[in-house]
Design a protein around this motif. Structure first.
Motif, PDB file in Angstrom:
ATOM      1  N   GLY A  96      10.930  -7.554  19.949  1.00 43.77           N
ATOM      2  CA  GLY A  96      10.021  -8.134  18.968  1.00 43.77           C
ATOM      3  C   GLY A  96       8.647  -8.415  19.547  1.00 43.77           C
ATOM      4  O   GLY A  96       7.631  -8.174  18.886  1.00 43.77           O
ATOM      5  N   ASP A  97       8.600  -8.892  20.787  1.00 43.68           N
ATOM      6  CA  ASP A  97       7.312  -9.164  21.419  1.00 43.68           C
ATOM      7  C   ASP A  97       6.532  -7.880  21.660  1.00 43.68           C
ATOM      8  O   ASP A  97       5.303  -7.863  21.519  1.00 43.68           O
ATOM      9  CB  ASP A  97       7.550  -9.900  22.739  1.00 43.68           C
ATOM     10  N   TRP A  98       7.250  -6.798  21.994  1.00 42.98           N
ATOM     11  CA  TRP A  98       6.574  -5.506  22.204  1.00 42.98           C
ATOM     12  C   TRP A  98       5.944  -5.015  20.902  1.00 42.98           C
ATOM     13  O   TRP A  98       4.787  -4.580  20.877  1.00 42.98           O
ATOM     14  CB  TRP A  98       7.588  -4.506  22.751  1.00 42.98           C
ATOM     15  N   GLN A  99       6.679  -5.096  19.788  1.00 43.56           N
ATOM     16  CA  GLN A  99       6.129  -4.662  18.512  1.00 43.56           C
ATOM     17  C   GLN A  99       4.985  -5.567  18.070  1.00 43.56           C
ATOM     18  O   GLN A  99       4.015  -5.103  17.468  1.00 43.56           O
ATOM     19  CB  GLN A  99       7.245  -4.646  17.456  1.00 43.56           C
ATOM     20  N   TRP A 100       5.094  -6.853  18.369  1.00 46.34           N
ATOM     21  CA  TRP A 100       4.006  -7.758  18.019  1.00 46.34           C
ATOM     22  C   TRP A 100       2.738  -7.411  18.799  1.00 46.34           C
ATOM     23  O   TRP A 100       1.626  -7.466  18.263  1.00 46.34           O
ATOM     24  CB  TRP A 100       4.427  -9.200  18.289  1.00 46.34           C
ATOM     25  N   ALA A 101       2.889  -7.059  20.077  1.00 44.54           N
ATOM     26  CA  ALA A 101       1.732  -6.668  20.874  1.00 44.54           C
ATOM     27  C   ALA A 101       1.081  -5.404  20.317  1.00 44.54           C
ATOM     28  O   ALA A 101      -0.155  -5.292  20.286  1.00 44.54           O
ATOM     29  CB  ALA A 101       2.151  -6.456  22.332  1.00 44.54           C
ATOM     30  N   LYS A 102       1.910  -4.446  19.863  1.00 43.20           N
ATOM     31  CA  LYS A 102       1.344  -3.239  19.256  1.00 43.20           C
ATOM     32  C   LYS A 102       0.601  -3.573  17.964  1.00 43.20           C
ATOM     33  O   LYS A 102      -0.445  -2.984  17.669  1.00 43.20           O
ATOM     34  CB  LYS A 102       2.463  -2.237  18.972  1.00 43.20           C
ATOM     35  N   PHE A 103       1.159  -4.501  17.201  1.00 46.47           N
ATOM     36  CA  PHE A 103       0.489  -4.907  15.955  1.00 46.47           C
ATOM     37  C   PHE A 103      -0.872  -5.531  16.246  1.00 46.47           C
ATOM     38  O   PHE A 103      -1.877  -5.208  15.595  1.00 46.47           O
ATOM     39  CB  PHE A 103       1.382  -5.893  15.201  1.00 46.47           C
ATOM     40  N   VAL A 104      -0.932  -6.425  17.227  1.00 42.84           N
ATOM     41  CA  VAL A 104      -2.198  -7.077  17.573  1.00 42.84           C
ATOM     42  C   VAL A 104      -3.184  -6.054  18.115  1.00 42.84           C
ATOM     43  O   VAL A 104      -4.375  -6.062  17.772  1.00 42.84           O
ATOM     44  CB  VAL A 104      -1.958  -8.207  18.589  1.00 42.84           C
ATOM     45  N   GLU A 105      -2.701  -5.134  18.946  1.00 43.28           N
ATOM     46  CA  GLU A 105      -3.593  -4.137  19.545  1.00 43.28           C
ATOM     47  C   GLU A 105      -4.219  -3.238  18.493  1.00 43.28           C
ATOM     48  O   GLU A 105      -5.431  -2.977  18.514  1.00 43.28           O
ATOM     49  CB  GLU A 105      -2.807  -3.303  20.549  1.00 43.28           C
ATOM     50  N   LYS A 106      -3.392  -2.769  17.557  1.00 40.55           N
ATOM     51  CA  LYS A 106      -3.921  -1.858  16.548  1.00 40.55           C
ATOM     52  C   LYS A 106      -4.769  -2.594  15.518  1.00 40.55           C
ATOM     53  O   LYS A 106      -5.699  -2.011  14.947  1.00 40.55           O
ATOM     54  CB  LYS A 106      -2.776  -1.134  15.855  1.00 40.55           C
ATOM     55  N   SER A 107      -4.459  -3.873  15.279  1.00 44.76           N
ATOM     56  CA  SER A 107      -5.277  -4.636  14.333  1.00 44.76           C
ATOM     57  C   SER A 107      -6.674  -4.886  14.882  1.00 44.76           C
ATOM     58  O   SER A 107      -7.635  -4.999  14.120  1.00 44.76           O
ATOM     59  CB  SER A 107      -4.593  -5.967  14.014  1.00 44.76           C
ATOM     60  N   ARG A 108      -6.786  -4.973  16.208  1.00 43.94           N
ATOM     61  CA  ARG A 108      -8.082  -5.223  16.836  1.00 43.94           C
ATOM     62  C   ARG A 108      -8.794  -3.942  17.256  1.00 43.94           C
ATOM     63  O   ARG A 108      -9.855  -4.011  17.866  1.00 43.94           O
ATOM     64  CB  ARG A 108      -7.901  -6.104  18.068  1.00 43.94           C
ATOM     65  N   ALA A 109      -8.205  -2.780  16.939  1.00 45.70           N
ATOM     66  CA  ALA A 109      -8.824  -1.515  17.340  1.00 45.70           C
ATOM     67  C   ALA A 109     -10.177  -1.366  16.659  1.00 45.70           C
ATOM     68  O   ALA A 109     -10.328  -1.666  15.474  1.00 45.70           O
ATOM     69  CB  ALA A 109      -7.916  -0.342  16.978  1.00 45.70           C
ATOM     70  N   PRO A 110     -11.183  -0.932  17.378  1.00 50.55           N
ATOM     71  CA  PRO A 110     -12.509  -0.799  16.760  1.00 50.55           C
ATOM     72  C   PRO A 110     -12.517   0.281  15.694  1.00 50.55           C
ATOM     73  O   PRO A 110     -12.020   1.386  15.885  1.00 50.55           O
ATOM     74  CB  PRO A 110     -13.411  -0.410  17.946  1.00 50.55           C
ATOM     75  N   ALA A 111     -13.014  -0.070  14.534  1.00 48.59           N
ATOM     76  CA  ALA A 111     -13.119   0.889  13.424  1.00 48.59           C
ATOM     77  C   ALA A 111     -14.402   1.708  13.572  1.00 48.59           C
ATOM     78  O   ALA A 111     -15.479   1.175  13.830  1.00 48.59           O
ATOM     79  CB  ALA A 111     -13.120   0.151  12.092  1.00 48.59           C
TER      80      ALA A 111
END
Length: 309
Positions: A96-111
């Motif tokens: 769960g922590d790994w998926q949460w980290a991916k969620f945070v990383e992709k949410s902060r990805a520069p558009a």
């Protein structure tokens, strides 16, 4: 001396010639002999309580202790089940922590704005943030390709990486995803090409991704330097590759958007799906805790409240 004879009178047997005073009709009964009860049948005698005597006090408890009223929690864990549950909870938390980290990383990805004009590959690599930078490249395509395992929409397949030789070096180009059942239908390209895409960094996805095997040409993540070495390519840009915006790896004439070139994260899994995966793994952990607790309650190894007397 002769005793006088006894005569019967209404008052009883009396000596002859003796007058008895009393009411007529009264009857005198001889006194009865008192009976003495045996010693063992006598009730125990209790000493009379003294008016100045106080009742004895109950024994006091040792200092530092508290009387237990039988209330609280009683828990006797099952050893094997407890160890297995702890291990499973640890794994579920890590997932769960790994998926949460991916969620945070992709949410902060520069558009990257769609109106941003693409630049050359060399200019994009020299920019402060090359990741997701729109670029345009022109060069000679290498007919050799590298297949990298991937998963898209639940389908196993490969991403096709083909090197393009430019005037100032070479760079890998991601031509798109192909299902595993159709990977042999990918055509071999050659000649001069002009393509558009975004710069992506070739980094290992996560700690759960298997290691690559360059000798067997079995790739699980785009290790660009090792991929270039397997094709005996020198120079170029081994740190980044170009993910084409529109791809048609099977040359069907139907172009489609490359999810790895998406400006929101350039990945086949959107951030919202990673959040759902994280909540799912953590939900399994809470369910495991509930099953563990219920099993101990059912077997009597976990009890709450006052203990029976």
């Amino acid at each position: 001396m002769t005793k006088p004879p006894l005569v019967e009178t209404p008052e009883g047997w009396v000596p002859s010639g003796l007058k008895v005073r009393g009411k007529a009709g009264s009857k005198v009964t001889p006194p009865s002999t008192p009976t003495i009860a045996p010693l063992d049948a006598r009730p125990p005698t209790r000493p009379a309580a003294s008016p100045n005597r106080t009742p004895p006090e109950p024994p006091s408890e040792p200092t530092g202790t508290k009387a237990s009223d039988g209330s609280g929690v009683r828990f006797r864990p099952m050893p094997v089940l407890t160890i297995l549950s702890i291990l499973c909870l640890g794994i579920l938390y890590v997932l769960g922590d790994w998926q949460w980290a991916k969620f945070v990383e992709k949410s902060r990805a520069p558009a990257v704005a769609a109106a941003t004009a693409p630049v050359s590959v060399s200019a994009g690599l020299q920019s402060p943030q090359p990741e997701y930078r729109p670029v345009e490249l022109t060069g000679l395509i290498d007919p050799r390709s590298v297949r990298v395992r991937a998963l898209r929409d639940g389908i196993n397949g490969y991403r096709i990486f083909t090197p393009v030789v430019m005037e100032d070096g070479w760079i890998f180009v991601d031509r798109g995803f192909v299902p595993e059942t159709e990977v042999d239908k990918v055509p071999v390209l050659s000649g001069q090409v002009s393509l558009r895409g975004v710069l992506r960094k070739g980094a290992k996805a996560n700690s759960f991704t298997p290691d690559n095997d360059p000798i067997r040409q079995d790739w699980y993540w785009p290790d660009l330097p090792a991929m270039g070495a397997s094709l005996k390519l020198t120079g170029g840009s081994p740190a980044y590759y170009v993910a084409l915006n529109l791809v048609d790896p099977l040359a069907t004439g139907q172009m489609q958007i490359n999810p790895w070139a998406d400006s929101k994260g350039a990945n086949q899994i959107p951030p919202e799906r990673h959040l759902g995966y994280a909540l799912t793994w953590w939900g399994f952990g809470f369910a495991l805790i509930g099953v563990y607790t219920g099993l101990h309650l059912r077997t009597g190894r976990l009890r709450f409240g006052r203990a029976p007397t």
